[in-house]
Design a protein around this motif. Structure first.
Motif, short mmCIF file in Angstrom:
data_model
loop_
_atom_site.label_atom_id
_atom_site.label_comp_id
_atom_site.label_asym_id
_atom_site.label_seq_id
_atom_site.Cartn_x
_atom_site.Cartn_y
_atom_site.Cartn_z
N LEU A 143 0.84 -1.20 0.00
CA LEU A 143 0.00 0.00 0.00
C LEU A 143 0.87 1.24 0.00
O LEU A 143 1.82 1.34 0.77
N HIS A 144 0.57 2.20 -0.88
CA HIS A 144 1.25 3.48 -0.84
C HIS A 144 0.36 4.57 -1.41
O HIS A 144 -0.47 4.34 -2.27
N PHE A 145 0.55 5.74 -0.84
CA PHE A 145 -0.17 6.92 -1.29
C PHE A 145 0.80 7.79 -2.08
O PHE A 145 1.89 8.10 -1.59
N VAL A 146 0.41 8.17 -3.28
CA VAL A 146 1.23 9.03 -4.12
C VAL A 146 0.78 10.46 -3.85
O VAL A 146 -0.41 10.78 -3.94
N VAL A 147 1.74 11.31 -3.50
CA VAL A 147 1.49 12.74 -3.25
C VAL A 147 2.22 13.48 -4.35
O VAL A 147 3.45 13.58 -4.35
N GLN A 148 1.45 13.95 -5.34
CA GLN A 148 2.04 14.46 -6.58
C GLN A 148 1.71 15.93 -6.82
O GLN A 148 0.54 16.31 -6.86
N PRO A 149 2.74 16.76 -7.03
CA PRO A 149 2.46 18.14 -7.40
C PRO A 149 1.95 18.20 -8.84
O PRO A 149 2.54 17.60 -9.74
N ALA A 150 0.84 18.87 -9.05
CA ALA A 150 0.32 19.09 -10.40
C ALA A 150 0.90 20.44 -10.84
O ALA A 150 0.36 21.49 -10.52
N ARG A 151 2.03 20.37 -11.52
CA ARG A 151 2.72 21.59 -11.96
C ARG A 151 2.17 22.07 -13.29
O ARG A 151 1.87 21.27 -14.18
N THR A 152 2.05 23.38 -13.42
CA THR A 152 1.55 23.98 -14.66
C THR A 152 2.32 23.47 -15.86
O THR A 152 1.72 23.12 -16.89
N ALA A 153 3.64 23.39 -15.75
CA ALA A 153 4.46 22.93 -16.88
C ALA A 153 4.09 21.51 -17.30
O ALA A 153 4.04 21.21 -18.50
N ASP A 154 3.83 20.63 -16.33
CA ASP A 154 3.46 19.25 -16.65
C ASP A 154 2.06 19.19 -17.26
O ASP A 154 1.82 18.44 -18.22
N LEU A 155 1.13 19.96 -16.69
CA LEU A 155 -0.23 19.98 -17.23
C LEU A 155 -0.23 20.45 -18.68
O LEU A 155 -0.90 19.87 -19.54
N ASP A 156 0.54 21.51 -18.95
CA ASP A 156 0.62 22.05 -20.31
C ASP A 156 1.34 21.08 -21.26
O ASP A 156 0.88 20.85 -22.38
N ARG A 157 2.45 20.54 -20.81
CA ARG A 157 3.24 19.64 -21.67
C ARG A 157 2.46 18.42 -22.10
O ARG A 157 2.53 17.97 -23.24
N HIS A 158 1.69 17.84 -21.16
CA HIS A 158 0.95 16.62 -21.47
C HIS A 158 -0.50 16.89 -21.86
O HIS A 158 -1.23 15.96 -22.21
N ASP A 159 -0.91 18.16 -21.79
CA ASP A 159 -2.30 18.54 -22.08
C ASP A 159 -3.27 17.63 -21.34
O ASP A 159 -4.22 17.08 -21.90
N ALA A 160 -3.00 17.46 -20.04
CA ALA A 160 -3.81 16.55 -19.23
C ALA A 160 -3.71 16.96 -17.77
O ALA A 160 -2.81 17.70 -17.38
N TYR A 161 -4.66 16.46 -16.99
CA TYR A 161 -4.66 16.68 -15.55
C TYR A 161 -5.30 15.47 -14.89
O TYR A 161 -5.92 14.64 -15.55
N GLY A 162 -5.14 15.36 -13.56
CA GLY A 162 -5.71 14.24 -12.81
C GLY A 162 -5.14 12.91 -13.28
O GLY A 162 -3.96 12.83 -13.65
N PRO A 163 -5.95 11.87 -13.28
CA PRO A 163 -5.46 10.55 -13.69
C PRO A 163 -4.89 10.55 -15.12
O PRO A 163 -3.95 9.82 -15.40
N ALA A 164 -5.43 11.40 -15.99
CA ALA A 164 -4.91 11.47 -17.36
C ALA A 164 -3.47 11.99 -17.37
O ALA A 164 -2.66 11.58 -18.21
#
Length: 156
Positions: free
Chosen positions: A106-127
């Motif tokens: 069991l592990h919990f992923v604590v992930q920063p949703a960075r603007t650069a990553d959202l823009d680069r992948h054109d996705a957010y959340g599970p996508a």
């Protein structure tokens, strides 16, 4: 063998926690029951894993003490990620516990949703996570070490 380990297939989470596998950035935080480490996958710099030291595969297996510590720990770790990671719009927290479709540590992923990553992948959340796994780009070890050192400097 790690705490709570029984005869079973090798567990990367246990190996990382007890030093049998290399852990980029080192341990960020360790309590008597939980450990916080940088994610070893392609989810970006500043993505942490919060996991019990004891090998369990589901929330229902947590002891009362482990469960009582979990919520406050996730809150503190999420706040630290938000403070340390630049360009962070949101902090995702999600539970993972499968490896090859078999329940794993069991592990919990604590992930920063960075603007650069959202823009680069054109996705957010599970996508976003799916896109990052598809890209398969692990963070630079030096950047991981730097963010872990900054996180260790906070009162988490």
């Amino acid at each position: 063998m790690s705490r709570g380990a029984a005869a079973r297939s090798p567990c990367l989470a246990c190996e990382l926690a007890d030093g049998r596998a290399e852990l980029p950035g080192g341990t960020v935080l360790r309590t008597a029951l939980w450990t916080v480490e940088h994610c070893v996958g392609p989810l970006g710099v500043g993505t942490l894993v919060v996991k019990p030291l004891r090998h369990v595969t589901g929330v229902h297996e947590l002891t009362g003490a482990e469960a009582a510590e979990l919520g406050p720990l996730l809150s503190r770790v999420s706040g630290a990620v938000r403070e340390v990671v630049e360009d962070c719009e949101q902090v995702y927290v999600c539970l993972w516990s499968h490896a090859g479709r078999v329940p794993g540590h069991l592990h919990f992923v604590v992930q920063p949703a960075r603007t650069a990553d959202l823009d680069r992948h054109d996705a957010y959340g599970p996508a976003l996570q799916t896109a990052q796994f598809a890209a398969g780009e692990a963070p630079e070890p030096g950047a991981v070490a730097e963010v872990c050192e900054r996180l260790r400097g906070l009162p988490v």
